[in-house]
Every structure is written in C-alpha cells, then in structure tokens.
Write an enzyme that holds these catalytic residues in place. Structure first.
Site, PDB file in Angstrom:
ATOM      1  N   ARG A 206       0.342 -26.769 -33.166  1.00  0.00           N
ATOM      2  CA  ARG A 206       1.155 -26.971 -34.384  1.00  0.00           C
ATOM      3  C   ARG A 206       0.356 -27.753 -35.415  1.00  0.00           C
ATOM      4  O   ARG A 206       0.342 -27.419 -36.603  1.00  0.00           O
ATOM      5  CB  ARG A 206       2.449 -27.724 -34.032  1.00  0.00           C
ATOM      6  CG  ARG A 206       3.422 -26.882 -33.228  1.00  0.00           C
ATOM      7  CD  ARG A 206       4.784 -27.533 -33.129  1.00  0.00           C
ATOM      8  NE  ARG A 206       4.827 -28.653 -32.232  1.00  0.00           N
ATOM      9  CZ  ARG A 206       5.417 -28.659 -31.028  1.00  0.00           C
ATOM     10  NH1 ARG A 206       5.995 -27.560 -30.575  1.00  0.00           N
ATOM     11  NH2 ARG A 206       5.430 -29.738 -30.285  1.00  0.00           N
ATOM     12  N   PHE A 221      10.908 -17.630 -34.501  1.00  0.00           N
ATOM     13  CA  PHE A 221      11.210 -18.364 -33.262  1.00  0.00           C
ATOM     14  C   PHE A 221      10.971 -19.871 -33.476  1.00  0.00           C
ATOM     15  O   PHE A 221      10.272 -20.524 -32.711  1.00  0.00           O
ATOM     16  CB  PHE A 221      10.334 -17.849 -32.105  1.00  0.00           C
ATOM     17  CG  PHE A 221      10.343 -16.360 -31.957  1.00  0.00           C
ATOM     18  CD1 PHE A 221      11.374 -15.728 -31.286  1.00  0.00           C
ATOM     19  CD2 PHE A 221       9.323 -15.575 -32.503  1.00  0.00           C
ATOM     20  CE1 PHE A 221      11.387 -14.341 -31.137  1.00  0.00           C
ATOM     21  CE2 PHE A 221       9.333 -14.202 -32.368  1.00  0.00           C
ATOM     22  CZ  PHE A 221      10.363 -13.588 -31.680  1.00  0.00           C
ATOM     23  N   ASP A 242      15.159 -18.352 -36.786  1.00  0.00           N
ATOM     24  CA  ASP A 242      15.533 -18.421 -35.376  1.00  0.00           C
ATOM     25  C   ASP A 242      16.866 -17.693 -35.204  1.00  0.00           C
ATOM     26  O   ASP A 242      17.666 -17.613 -36.135  1.00  0.00           O
ATOM     27  CB  ASP A 242      15.658 -19.880 -34.906  1.00  0.00           C
ATOM     28  CG  ASP A 242      15.513 -20.000 -33.394  1.00  0.00           C
ATOM     29  OD1 ASP A 242      14.410 -20.368 -32.931  1.00  0.00           O
ATOM     30  OD2 ASP A 242      16.490 -19.716 -32.670  1.00  0.00           O
ATOM     31  N   ASN A 269      17.635 -12.165 -36.028  1.00  0.00           N
ATOM     32  CA  ASN A 269      16.819 -11.664 -34.933  1.00  0.00           C
ATOM     33  C   ASN A 269      15.433 -11.364 -35.504  1.00  0.00           C
ATOM     34  O   ASN A 269      15.303 -10.611 -36.469  1.00  0.00           O
ATOM     35  CB  ASN A 269      17.488 -10.397 -34.391  1.00  0.00           C
ATOM     36  CG  ASN A 269      16.723  -9.805 -33.232  1.00  0.00           C
ATOM     37  OD1 ASN A 269      15.489  -9.867 -33.174  1.00  0.00           O
ATOM     38  ND2 ASN A 269      17.455  -9.241 -32.301  1.00  0.00           N
ATOM     39  N   ALA A 270      14.408 -11.943 -34.906  1.00  0.00           N
ATOM     40  CA  ALA A 270      13.047 -11.801 -35.455  1.00  0.00           C
ATOM     41  C   ALA A 270      12.631 -10.335 -35.544  1.00  0.00           C
ATOM     42  O   ALA A 270      11.981  -9.927 -36.511  1.00  0.00           O
ATOM     43  CB  ALA A 270      12.056 -12.565 -34.586  1.00  0.00           C
ATOM     44  N   ASP A 290       6.001 -17.657 -32.028  1.00  0.00           N
ATOM     45  CA  ASP A 290       6.001 -18.438 -30.775  1.00  0.00           C
ATOM     46  C   ASP A 290       7.293 -18.118 -30.011  1.00  0.00           C
ATOM     47  O   ASP A 290       8.181 -18.950 -29.909  1.00  0.00           O
ATOM     48  CB  ASP A 290       5.912 -19.937 -31.105  1.00  0.00           C
ATOM     49  CG  ASP A 290       5.861 -20.793 -29.843  1.00  0.00           C
ATOM     50  OD1 ASP A 290       5.436 -20.287 -28.795  1.00  0.00           O
ATOM     51  OD2 ASP A 290       6.270 -21.973 -29.915  1.00  0.00           O
ATOM     52  N   CYS A 330       4.315 -17.352 -23.823  1.00  0.00           N
ATOM     53  CA  CYS A 330       4.448 -18.312 -22.725  1.00  0.00           C
ATOM     54  C   CYS A 330       4.901 -17.593 -21.458  1.00  0.00           C
ATOM     55  O   CYS A 330       5.461 -18.197 -20.550  1.00  0.00           O
ATOM     56  CB  CYS A 330       5.381 -19.462 -23.096  1.00  0.00           C
ATOM     57  SG  CYS A 330       7.026 -18.934 -23.559  1.00  0.00           S
TER      58      CYS A 330
HETATM   59  N1  SAH Z   1       8.153 -22.722 -31.719  1.00  0.00           N
HETATM   60  C1  SAH Z   1       9.041 -23.656 -31.068  1.00  0.00           C
HETATM   61  C2  SAH Z   1       9.572 -23.166 -29.735  1.00  0.00           C
HETATM   62  C3  SAH Z   1      10.231 -21.806 -29.758  1.00  0.00           C
HETATM   63  S1  SAH Z   1      11.304 -21.547 -28.391  1.00  0.00           S
HETATM   64  C4  SAH Z   1       8.363 -25.020 -30.904  1.00  0.00           C
HETATM   65  O1  SAH Z   1       7.129 -25.117 -31.043  1.00  0.00           O
HETATM   66  O2  SAH Z   1       9.075 -25.997 -30.638  1.00  0.00           O
HETATM   67  C5  SAH Z   1      11.910 -19.968 -28.688  1.00  0.00           C
HETATM   68  C6  SAH Z   1      12.971 -19.865 -29.772  1.00  0.00           C
HETATM   69  O3  SAH Z   1      13.156 -18.474 -30.006  1.00  0.00           O
HETATM   70  C7  SAH Z   1      14.347 -20.430 -29.425  1.00  0.00           C
HETATM   71  O4  SAH Z   1      14.722 -21.353 -30.400  1.00  0.00           O
HETATM   72  C8  SAH Z   1      15.294 -19.214 -29.469  1.00  0.00           C
HETATM   73  O5  SAH Z   1      16.550 -19.503 -30.074  1.00  0.00           O
HETATM   74  C9  SAH Z   1      14.512 -18.263 -30.347  1.00  0.00           C
HETATM   75  N2  SAH Z   1      14.759 -16.829 -30.150  1.00  0.00           N
HETATM   76  C10 SAH Z   1      14.893 -16.151 -28.988  1.00  0.00           C
HETATM   77  N3  SAH Z   1      15.005 -14.807 -29.226  1.00  0.00           N
HETATM   78  C11 SAH Z   1      14.941 -14.643 -30.572  1.00  0.00           C
HETATM   79  C12 SAH Z   1      14.967 -13.500 -31.444  1.00  0.00           C
HETATM   80  N4  SAH Z   1      15.092 -12.267 -30.954  1.00  0.00           N
HETATM   81  N5  SAH Z   1      14.843 -13.718 -32.762  1.00  0.00           N
HETATM   82  C13 SAH Z   1      14.702 -14.963 -33.268  1.00  0.00           C
HETATM   83  N6  SAH Z   1      14.668 -16.077 -32.491  1.00  0.00           N
HETATM   84  C14 SAH Z   1      14.778 -15.928 -31.173  1.00  0.00           C
END
Ligand code: SAH
Length: 358
Positions: A206, A221, A242, A269-270, A290, A330
């Site tokens: 980050r 995300f 998110d 939704n991403a 991520d 991950c």
């Molecule tokens: N980048 C963050 C961690 C991400 S964890 C950090 O560094 O702290 C993954 C995230 O993806 C979660 O908040 C979850 O709500 C989100 N997520 C899961 N599926 C998703 C989707 N289809 N579209 C958007 N967000 C999503």
C-alpha cells in the site's frame, strides 16, 4: 511418557523442514488429550516435540527438534520474545503489525497481532489451546498490553473440535482502534473486522503504490479504504469501490480522519463496474485490484482463474496509456507462475504489452 510414532514419510517430511505431520502418517497415536507430545520415527528414534491435535487432519505441528526440550512457560517466553524482536524495525512505520505469525515464527497455529497497545490472538489448533495460559503469560509480560482479545471465530477451529468464539482473555479491547501505517491513519475493528481487524499483509505494498500513484485512481475491493488512503496522497482523484456498504462507510471515516477530500466511494460489484466503465469509455491512470481469495480450495482454481482473468483483463483495458496496474491474489492455490501467466494472457487478449514488476 506418551509418544506419537510416525511413518517414514512423516519423518522425512519433518526432517525436510515441513512443520506438520498428517493423521495418515501417524502410525501410533498418543493416548492423551491435545497438548505437547514427543514424536518418534518408525524405529523409535525421537524426532522432537510437537503439538498434538487428536481430531485434526494435521495431527502434529512441530514445536522443537530437540527431544530434551521442555515445553513450559520459559519455552513460550523465549519463542514469543524472538518473534516480537524480529518485528522491531517495523515499528518505525506502524503500530498495527503481526507480532507472531504461527509456523513461520516456530509457534505453530498461533497468531498475535498488535493494534497500538492492544493484542488480538488466534489459537488455531487444539494442541495450542492447551498452552493458552502460558502464551497469555508471555504476551502480558513481554508486551504489557491494555487488553488481549481472542478472535477464535475462524472456521478452521471446527476441524480441531474447538468452539468458535470472540472473547476477551485479558483487560479490555476497544471496538475501534486508531492505528497508523506510514503517514496514513485508519481504524482497525478488532471485534468485527475481517481477519483480526484489518488486513496487515499489504502494508508495504500500500505504501509503495501510494508513492507511485498518479492521475485518476481506482481502488477495487477497497474494504476500509486502505489502498485508497495511500493513493489519495499522490493521485488527483481516487474511486474506492467495494461490494460492502458498511466497509465503505468505514473507508469514508478513514478518509475524513486523514483530511482527504479527493476520494469518492462506490458500492458496486467490481466485475460489473469494470465492464460498465469500459462501455462508458472511462480510463484510469492507476488501478489497484486486491480481491478476496477467489480459490478457497484447489478444486475451485479453474473457476477462480476465470474470475482473476476477467477483472485483470477489464482493468488493463481501463488503463490510460502509461497507466499503472497493481494487482494481487491471496488464493493459496494460485501460484506466482500461474498468476503471471494469467496476467500475460489477459494483457495479450486486449493487445496490451505491459511492463511487469513483481
Ligand atoms: N484491499 C483491502 C482488502 C480487501 S478484502 C486492504 O488492503 O485492506 C476484499 C474486499 O473485497 C472486501 O471488502 C469485500 O467486501 C470486497 N468484495 C468481495 N467481492 C467483491 C466484488 N465482487 N466486488 C467488489 N468488492 C468485493
């Protein structure tokens, strides 16, 4: 003395450096509750001490290769103290860090994260639970924390025959704790947040991405906005996306905490969002992907690869010329070579020729 006897495969695995011996390689099971056992090879030669979990598929977790070791308070003090000592350099940059990282620190199945003056622990095996008091004793004397919370709500505990619970083990731990990483402040949520309250593993990434970000940035995300907060210091504008509304509310609070006004928050939704932006012809100069683990098991890898390729392909298409994509996985089962191959495929599918840095 109660011992566990293992077959040649189990012994070899251990001698080669693997910290576990599976149930199928234990030829004589110790007749005792979970705890520490001496491990013998098939000829009766002692191999050392292990945590014994009678119900688990992972029967034995390596504690000490010395058969004469005594697994007592002093043993835990020494091992936990050396784990903590390894993290001292990190404290220049953050007060939210993993102090004890299980097998990697020779403390199998134990996690301990520090958030400012509070600790969050996870006891991930039945054998380890037997040493709860010793471990708490070590942590209290070495760290002198304000409180210790157990985030023992992980599903893994069920496989060990252990209850899933979130409980205070010592003192008090607040619902929210303000922590910092590099110059960014954010709130950790030890009781309710993912993992032990924040994702600590991407801290250095980050920070790095924050130093090279520019122009219009997108943090897909985003969770609590952790990447977005770093991006916002160099980028002109950041979109933090998110699927979770509550996560984004926390992200917005974090932005305010850092007096950042150039982040907007999008609940979506991403997969859909990336597709829509492509249709709209929008581009970004910096994109961060991520996602959560798409492949939780080896069997899920095929479907997960399609998911990874989909978001990466779409993100590459949204990059302005010279743009930067920071992308992560991950998923344990997705190896680095496979991940790079997927990225290369995604890039060539959209006739882009990225410069890769790993
Ligand atoms: N980048 C963050 C961690 C991400 S964890 C950090 O560094 O702290 C993954 C995230 O993806 C979660 O908040 C979850 O709500 C989100 N997520 C899961 N599926 C998703 C989707 N289809 N579209 C958007 N967000 C999503």
């Amino acid at each position: 003395m109660t011992v566990a006897r293992v077959n040649a495969k189990g012994a070899r695995r251990w001698q080669a450096g693997h910290p576990w011996i599976y149930r199928t390689d234990v030829t004589e099971r110790p007749v005792m509750d979970a705890g520490a056992v001496l491990v013998h090879d098939q000829r009766g030669k002692p191999l050392g001490w292990a945590l014994w979990s009678p119900l688990s598929e992972i029967s034995l977790r390596l504690l000490d290769r010395n058969p004469d070791a005594i697994i007592d308070q002093a043993w835990w003090d020494e091992h936990i103290a050396s784990a903590i000592a390894r993290r001292v350099p990190l404290e220049d940059h953050t007060n939210a860090l993993r102090l004890v990282h299980g097998e990697a620190d020779g403390c199998p199945s134990l996690i301990c994260d520090r958030y400012d003056q509070w600790l969050v622990v996870q006891f991930m095996s039945a054998g380890l639970e037997r040493f709860r008091e010793e471990i708490l004793g070590s942590l209290r004397s070495l760290v002198e924390p304000g409180g210790i919370l157990a985030r023992n709500d992980v599903s893994l505990r069920a496989k060990e025959g252990l209850p899933r619970e979130t409980v205070i083990l010592y003192g008090d731990v607040p619902r929210e704790i303000e922590v910092h990483e590099y110059s960014v402040k954010f709130l950790a949520a030890p009781w309710s947040g993912q993992k032990t309250g924040a994702f600590l593993d991407q801290r250095e990434n980050r920070h790095f991405v924050g130093t090279v970000a520019r122009g219009r940035a997108l943090d897909c995300f985003s969770y609590h906005g952790s990447f977005a907060l770093h991006l916002a210091r160099k980028a002109t504008h950041v979109t933090a996306l998110d699927a979770s509304g509550p996560a984004l509310m926390r992200a917005a609070e974090n932005a305010a905490r850092n007096s950042l006004t150039n982040i907007s928050f999008v609940e979506a939704n991403a997969f859909d969002y990336l597709r829509e932006k492509e249709i709209e012809g929008i581009t970004f100069d910096t994109i961060v992907l991520d996602p959560p683990a798409f492949a939780k098991t080896r069997n899920a890898l095929g479907g997960a690869m399609r998911g990874y390729k989909d978001i990466n392909l779409r993100a590459i298409r949204l990059l302005a010329p010279g743009g930067l994509l920071y992308t992560a996985s991950c998923s344990f089962h997705l190896t680095k070579p496979l991940f790079l191959e997927m990225l290369q495929d995604a890039a060539s599918d959209c006739c882009r020729f990225p410069r890769l840095g790993t």
